[in-house]
Design a protein around this motif. Sequence first.
Motif, mmCIF file in Angstrom:
data_model
loop_
_atom_site.group_PDB
_atom_site.id
_atom_site.type_symbol
_atom_site.label_atom_id
_atom_site.label_comp_id
_atom_site.label_asym_id
_atom_site.label_seq_id
_atom_site.Cartn_x
_atom_site.Cartn_y
_atom_site.Cartn_z
ATOM 1 N N VAL A 181 0.835 -1.201 0.000
ATOM 2 C CA VAL A 181 0.000 0.000 0.000
ATOM 3 C C VAL A 181 0.870 1.251 0.000
ATOM 4 O O VAL A 181 0.627 2.197 -0.748
ATOM 5 C CB VAL A 181 -0.965 -0.011 1.212
ATOM 6 N N SER A 182 1.888 1.254 0.818
ATOM 7 C CA SER A 182 2.790 2.403 0.894
ATOM 8 C C SER A 182 3.468 2.655 -0.453
ATOM 9 O O SER A 182 3.564 3.800 -0.909
ATOM 10 C CB SER A 182 3.843 2.155 1.978
ATOM 11 N N ASN A 183 3.917 1.598 -1.104
ATOM 12 C CA ASN A 183 4.551 1.737 -2.418
ATOM 13 C C ASN A 183 3.580 2.288 -3.455
ATOM 14 O O ASN A 183 3.930 3.168 -4.244
ATOM 15 C CB ASN A 183 5.110 0.398 -2.896
ATOM 16 N N VAL A 184 2.366 1.770 -3.462
ATOM 17 C CA VAL A 184 1.368 2.218 -4.430
ATOM 18 C C VAL A 184 1.007 3.687 -4.195
ATOM 19 O O VAL A 184 0.872 4.465 -5.141
ATOM 20 C CB VAL A 184 0.111 1.311 -4.372
ATOM 21 N N MET A 185 0.864 4.068 -2.943
ATOM 22 C CA MET A 185 0.526 5.464 -2.648
ATOM 23 C C MET A 185 1.675 6.399 -3.034
ATOM 24 O O MET A 185 1.435 7.510 -3.516
ATOM 25 C CB MET A 185 0.157 5.628 -1.175
ATOM 26 N N ALA A 186 2.899 5.950 -2.877
ATOM 27 C CA ALA A 186 4.048 6.757 -3.293
ATOM 28 C C ALA A 186 4.045 6.959 -4.799
ATOM 29 O O ALA A 186 4.477 8.012 -5.299
ATOM 30 C CB ALA A 186 5.348 6.103 -2.843
ATOM 31 N N GLN A 187 3.538 5.993 -5.541
ATOM 32 C CA GLN A 187 3.475 6.112 -6.996
ATOM 33 C C GLN A 187 2.569 7.259 -7.438
ATOM 34 O O GLN A 187 2.779 7.827 -8.512
ATOM 35 C CB GLN A 187 3.007 4.798 -7.619
ATOM 36 N N ASN A 188 1.583 7.609 -6.620
ATOM 37 C CA ASN A 188 0.741 8.764 -6.951
ATOM 38 C C ASN A 188 1.597 10.008 -7.118
ATOM 39 O O ASN A 188 1.429 10.769 -8.069
ATOM 40 C CB ASN A 188 -0.307 9.016 -5.855
ATOM 41 N N TRP A 189 2.496 10.222 -6.179
ATOM 42 C CA TRP A 189 3.354 11.407 -6.238
ATOM 43 C C TRP A 189 4.411 11.273 -7.330
ATOM 44 O O TRP A 189 4.771 12.270 -7.968
ATOM 45 C CB TRP A 189 4.003 11.644 -4.881
ATOM 46 N N GLU A 190 4.898 10.066 -7.544
ATOM 47 C CA GLU A 190 5.915 9.860 -8.572
ATOM 48 C C GLU A 190 5.413 10.271 -9.949
ATOM 49 O O GLU A 190 6.167 10.819 -10.751
ATOM 50 C CB GLU A 190 6.376 8.407 -8.589
ATOM 51 N N VAL A 191 4.143 10.017 -10.218
ATOM 52 C CA VAL A 191 3.564 10.404 -11.506
ATOM 53 C C VAL A 191 3.660 11.916 -11.695
ATOM 54 O O VAL A 191 4.022 12.405 -12.764
ATOM 55 C CB VAL A 191 2.087 9.941 -11.601
ATOM 56 N N ILE A 192 3.359 12.658 -10.663
ATOM 57 C CA ILE A 192 3.380 14.120 -10.752
ATOM 58 C C ILE A 192 4.809 14.653 -10.729
ATOM 59 O O ILE A 192 5.172 15.525 -11.519
ATOM 60 C CB ILE A 192 2.533 14.732 -9.618
ATOM 61 N N ILE A 193 5.637 14.096 -9.862
ATOM 62 C CA ILE A 193 7.017 14.562 -9.745
ATOM 63 C C ILE A 193 7.812 14.287 -11.017
ATOM 64 O O ILE A 193 8.602 15.105 -11.467
ATOM 65 C CB ILE A 193 7.702 13.910 -8.524
ATOM 66 N N ALA A 194 7.594 13.120 -11.610
ATOM 67 C CA ALA A 194 8.345 12.726 -12.799
ATOM 68 C C ALA A 194 7.942 13.517 -14.040
ATOM 69 O O ALA A 194 8.682 13.541 -15.020
ATOM 70 C CB ALA A 194 8.172 11.233 -13.063
ATOM 71 N N MET A 240 -6.904 7.461 -10.673
ATOM 72 C CA MET A 240 -5.788 6.655 -10.179
ATOM 73 C C MET A 240 -5.604 6.878 -8.674
ATOM 74 O O MET A 240 -5.513 5.911 -7.904
ATOM 75 C CB MET A 240 -4.506 7.018 -10.914
ATOM 76 N N LEU A 241 -5.579 8.120 -8.252
ATOM 77 C CA LEU A 241 -5.404 8.441 -6.838
ATOM 78 C C LEU A 241 -6.519 7.816 -5.998
ATOM 79 O O LEU A 241 -6.258 7.104 -5.028
ATOM 80 C CB LEU A 241 -5.387 9.959 -6.635
ATOM 81 N N PHE A 242 -7.752 8.061 -6.392
ATOM 82 C CA PHE A 242 -8.872 7.573 -5.586
ATOM 83 C C PHE A 242 -9.030 6.055 -5.669
ATOM 84 O O PHE A 242 -9.452 5.429 -4.698
ATOM 85 C CB PHE A 242 -10.165 8.297 -5.964
ATOM 86 N N ARG A 243 -8.693 5.455 -6.790
ATOM 87 C CA ARG A 243 -8.760 3.993 -6.891
ATOM 88 C C ARG A 243 -7.761 3.366 -5.923
ATOM 89 O O ARG A 243 -8.046 2.370 -5.263
ATOM 90 C CB ARG A 243 -8.469 3.544 -8.324
ATOM 91 N N ARG A 244 -6.598 3.956 -5.831
ATOM 92 C CA ARG A 244 -5.594 3.431 -4.909
ATOM 93 C C ARG A 244 -6.035 3.609 -3.462
ATOM 94 O O ARG A 244 -5.825 2.726 -2.631
ATOM 95 C CB ARG A 244 -4.243 4.100 -5.169
ATOM 96 N N VAL A 245 -6.643 4.733 -3.163
ATOM 97 C CA VAL A 245 -7.122 4.941 -1.793
ATOM 98 C C VAL A 245 -8.320 4.039 -1.504
ATOM 99 O O VAL A 245 -8.486 3.569 -0.388
ATOM 100 C CB VAL A 245 -7.442 6.433 -1.528
ATOM 101 N N GLU A 246 -9.127 3.765 -2.519
ATOM 102 C CA GLU A 246 -10.221 2.808 -2.337
ATOM 103 C C GLU A 246 -9.644 1.436 -1.969
ATOM 104 O O GLU A 246 -10.205 0.715 -1.132
ATOM 105 C CB GLU A 246 -11.064 2.706 -3.601
ATOM 106 N N THR A 247 -8.518 1.081 -2.546
ATOM 107 C CA THR A 247 -7.856 -0.171 -2.213
ATOM 108 C C THR A 247 -7.393 -0.161 -0.759
ATOM 109 O O THR A 247 -7.566 -1.149 -0.035
ATOM 110 C CB THR A 247 -6.661 -0.427 -3.158
ATOM 111 N N VAL A 248 -6.827 0.951 -0.317
ATOM 112 C CA VAL A 248 -6.417 1.090 1.083
ATOM 113 C C VAL A 248 -7.636 0.929 1.992
ATOM 114 O O VAL A 248 -7.607 0.186 2.978
ATOM 115 C CB VAL A 248 -5.735 2.457 1.331
ATOM 116 N N TYR A 249 -8.711 1.624 1.642
ATOM 117 C CA TYR A 249 -9.946 1.564 2.417
ATOM 118 C C TYR A 249 -10.460 0.120 2.493
ATOM 119 O O TYR A 249 -10.841 -0.363 3.565
ATOM 120 C CB TYR A 249 -10.984 2.477 1.771
#
Length: 163
Positions: A44-57, A89-98
């Motif tokens: 989960v932590s890795n997937v959530m970090a990917q949200n920021w990587e998309v924007i940062i990259a 993408m962001l909300f789908r990943r958070v839905e997975t966390v939820y």
Amino acid sequence: MNWDAIGATGELIGAITVMVTLIYLVIQLKQNTRALKSSTFQQVSNVMAQNWEVIIANPDMAALFLKAASGLKALDEKERFLFGAIATMLFRRVETVYTQEALGAIDARLTAGFKQSCISSLSHAGMREWWQQSQAAFSSEFVLWVNKELEAGVQPIHMGIGR
């Protein structure tokens, strides 16, 4: 020694063996559950970090996200599509966390920051508009949770996001 005594001794040894085996299995099950929860958190932590990587990259993504801050009307058709994909993408990943939390696969104390980060993005006008249009793409339980959080009030927690 008579056969009754031998039989009783055998039963006692068998009962002790069964008890030791059960205790061992309980310990193994607890360790396995702990390892599984740890692995789930790491994923989960890795997937959530990917949200920021998309924007940062891709600085264009960051610019798009900030452009949408005033609302989706500021975006052309292509930008709205791209912004919607990022938001989904962001909300789908958070839905997975939820969902992982609801299933007991991850401790709620560990997911609070991930979920709050997502909810805080709804202080962003464009993100809030997107959410109002896109709720049907998510599970009803997740939608109820997000909307309840919105009713409680949303505060931006990331620099440059929200007004």
